[in-house]
Design an enzyme around this catalytic site. Structure first.
Site, mmCIF file in Angstrom:
data_model
loop_
_atom_site.group_PDB
_atom_site.id
_atom_site.type_symbol
_atom_site.label_atom_id
_atom_site.label_comp_id
_atom_site.label_asym_id
_atom_site.label_seq_id
_atom_site.Cartn_x
_atom_site.Cartn_y
_atom_site.Cartn_z
ATOM 1 N N ARG A 273 -18.534 13.565 15.712
ATOM 2 C CA ARG A 273 -19.275 12.608 16.033
ATOM 3 C C ARG A 273 -19.480 11.742 17.083
ATOM 4 N NH1 ARG A 273 -15.422 9.368 17.355
ATOM 5 N NH2 ARG A 273 -13.330 10.013 17.160
ATOM 6 N N HIS A 277 -15.033 6.232 16.389
ATOM 7 C CA HIS A 277 -14.748 6.399 14.958
ATOM 8 C C HIS A 277 -14.858 5.373 13.713
ATOM 9 C CE1 HIS A 277 -11.649 7.729 11.457
ATOM 10 N NE2 HIS A 277 -11.292 5.894 11.580
ATOM 11 N N TYR A 286 -10.118 8.593 24.883
ATOM 12 C CA TYR A 286 -9.480 10.139 24.433
ATOM 13 C C TYR A 286 -10.516 11.066 24.522
ATOM 14 C CZ TYR A 286 -11.137 8.237 20.367
ATOM 15 O OH TYR A 286 -11.952 8.416 18.734
HETATM 16 C C1 LIG Z 1 -3.643 9.097 3.610
HETATM 17 C C2 LIG Z 1 -3.706 7.716 5.086
HETATM 18 N N1 LIG Z 1 -3.354 8.012 6.244
HETATM 19 C C3 LIG Z 1 -4.036 7.530 7.263
HETATM 20 C C4 LIG Z 1 -5.003 6.285 7.496
HETATM 21 C C5 LIG Z 1 -6.005 6.536 8.685
HETATM 22 N N2 LIG Z 1 -7.043 7.015 8.958
HETATM 23 C C6 LIG Z 1 -7.884 6.531 8.173
HETATM 24 S S1 LIG Z 1 -9.202 7.421 9.418
HETATM 25 C C7 LIG Z 1 -7.719 8.489 10.216
HETATM 26 C C8 LIG Z 1 -8.424 9.301 10.457
HETATM 27 C C9 LIG Z 1 -8.758 10.549 9.446
HETATM 28 O O1 LIG Z 1 -9.610 11.715 10.340
HETATM 29 P P1 LIG Z 1 -11.145 13.237 9.632
HETATM 30 O O2 LIG Z 1 -10.127 13.298 8.758
HETATM 31 O O3 LIG Z 1 -10.800 14.369 10.627
HETATM 32 O O4 LIG Z 1 -12.648 12.361 9.146
HETATM 33 P P2 LIG Z 1 -13.410 11.440 10.454
HETATM 34 O O5 LIG Z 1 -12.974 10.123 10.748
HETATM 35 O O6 LIG Z 1 -13.052 12.322 11.573
HETATM 36 O O7 LIG Z 1 -14.525 12.186 9.875
HETATM 37 C C10 LIG Z 1 -6.790 7.835 9.717
HETATM 38 C C11 LIG Z 1 -5.616 8.470 10.154
HETATM 39 C C12 LIG Z 1 -5.681 6.778 5.965
HETATM 40 N N3 LIG Z 1 -6.839 6.023 6.107
HETATM 41 N N4 LIG Z 1 -4.911 7.115 4.704
#
Ligand SMILES: Cc1ncc(C[n+]2csc(CCOP(=O)(O)OP(=O)(O)O)c2C)c(N)n1
Ligand SMILES: [Mg+2]
Length: 379
Positions: A273, A277, A286
């Site tokens: 990425r 985020h 980070y």
């Molecule tokens: C069930 C749940 N827990 C926590 C979150 C908060 N949250 C949003 S994005 C994220 C990170 C997810 O990372 P990843 O699966 O690696 O996807 P990326 O954003 O890197 O595409 C979190 C913890 C959420 N959306 N849903």
């Protein structure tokens, strides 16, 4: 008389009969020892030049879409945009690997996959613009809404795929997740159901190294995320997620395997990425700039250009046409998002239940009163 399942009585050398004997040979399920690559390898010459041109065009237009959407957040025209900049090869191939009757189950980062699937590029941003509704018709596009709760789209994909199989309809479901999503209970339940039911579903994990600020090393101790497949009894694949032809080959194979009754596959695509985020995140807190710079050298468009030039497939006309299409799309996004969106807060209560509950009716009445009071103040 007890009726015994034949699997429990099969004689496995060295094991006592019973449910504890291994039921599947783990060896063929193990992921690729190194990420699958096509660009920069002899496999590129065997790839259809028309496909390579199409991938290039989609990558360029997709990158511009990501950039323009990110800019629109800075201008306050989009509330939030989780960019897939740097992950475009995963996004466009996820859409290309599917046929029209198939279903895509995207996460919040996969707007570009939704657009590549044919959903209108502006309608796909409806939710991210601050509207409570999806903005596109999931049934017409066979594309589920962009899913914010992590991994909840995965069991939905399995359910749809299993139902299609029971109905004798050759539909495949593709669920897209992030590396962080693989730690969720829904991921486990989805993969377990998929393997046990032999459902025609493909799981694509875009491992971009981070779940917001949490690096993969703190997320999982698995050798690779693709290895997780073996524990469920499905094959795992490991692929360079920035190599568009490699992604296309691995995804297409898994989709067709699912369609022909071969069961589910878990694909881990190694990518990065490049942006934060979302626009609400500061990634410099980070991760180091050197890491980002190294991945910029392994950019999906750069790799594609290099690979195609070596084969003499990147002509000026193609470059110009792709750039023109990208600029036209960006201009349309700017023009249409210049106006304030027309939002009706009361529409929040529509389509929740066929018959609204008492609580929803009370909340709707409360909001209506607040809106009326606000309108009074403005007069
Ligand atoms: C069930 C749940 N827990 C926590 C979150 C908060 N949250 C949003 S994005 C994220 C990170 C997810 O990372 P990843 O699966 O690696 O996807 P990326 O954003 O890197 O595409 C979190 C913890 C959420 N959306 N849903
Ligand atoms: Mg991630």
């Amino acid at each position: 008389m007890t009726v015994l399942d034949h699997r429990h009585t099969a004689a496995v050398p060295g094991w006592l009969p019973g449910a504890t004997a291994p039921r599947t040979d783990p060896e063929p399920l193990l992921p690729d020892a190194a990420p699958v690559r096509v660009l920069g390898t002899p496999a590129l010459e065997k790839t259809d030049p028309a496909l390579l041109r199409e991938l290039y065009r989609r990558l360029v237009v997709g990158r511009r879409y990501n950039q323009q959407a990110t800019t629109l957040t800075k201008q306050g025209r989009l509330a939030v945009y989780p960019a897939s900049t740097g992950q475009e090869a995963c996004q466009i191939t996820a859409a290309l690997a599917l046929q029209q009757q198939d279903w895509l189950f995207p996460s919040y980062r996969d707007t570009l996959a939704v657009v590549s699937r044919g959903v209108d590029p502006l309608e796909a941003l409806t939710l991210l613009r601050g509207n409570a509704h999806t903005g596109y018709d999931p049934k017409a596009s066979r594309t589920a809404p962009l899913c914010t709760p992590l991994a909840t789209q995965a069991p939905h994909a399995v359910g749809l795929a299993h139902a299609a199989r029971l109905a004798g309809d050759p539909t495949v479901a593709l669920a897209m997740l992030g590396d962080g999503g693989t730690s969720e209970g829904d991921f486990h339940e989805a993969l377990n159901f998929a393997a046990v039911l032999h459902a025609p579903v493909v799981f694509l994990v875009q491992n971009n190294g981070y779940a917001i600020s949490v690096p993969l090393t703190q997320q999982s101790a698995a050798p690779t995320l693709a290895h997780k497949a073996v524990g469920y009894g499905m094959p795992g694949r490991l692929v360079d997620g920035n190599d568009a032809p490699a992604m296309h080959a691995v995804l297409t194979e898994a989709v067709e395997r699912a369609r022909s009754g071969g069961g589910p596959t878990l694909i881990e695509a190694l990518t990065y990425r490049v942006e934060a985020h979302t626009n609400a995140d500061d990634a410099t807190r980070y991760r180091h700039e050197e890491e980002v710079a190294a991945w910029r050298e392994h950019d999906p468009i750069l790799l594609m250009e290099r690979g195609m030039r070596e084969l003499g497939l990147l002509d000026d006309q193609l470059v110009q046409d792709a750039a023109d299409e990208a600029e036209a799309l960006a201009a349309r996004m700017r023009a249409e998002f210049h106006a304030e969106p027309e939002l009706d807060p009361m529409s929040l209560f529509a389509h929740v239940y066929a018959e609204p509950t008492q609580q929803l009716r009370e909340q709707a009445a409360q909001l209506a009163a607040e809106l009326a009071a606000e309108a009074e103040v403005h007069h």
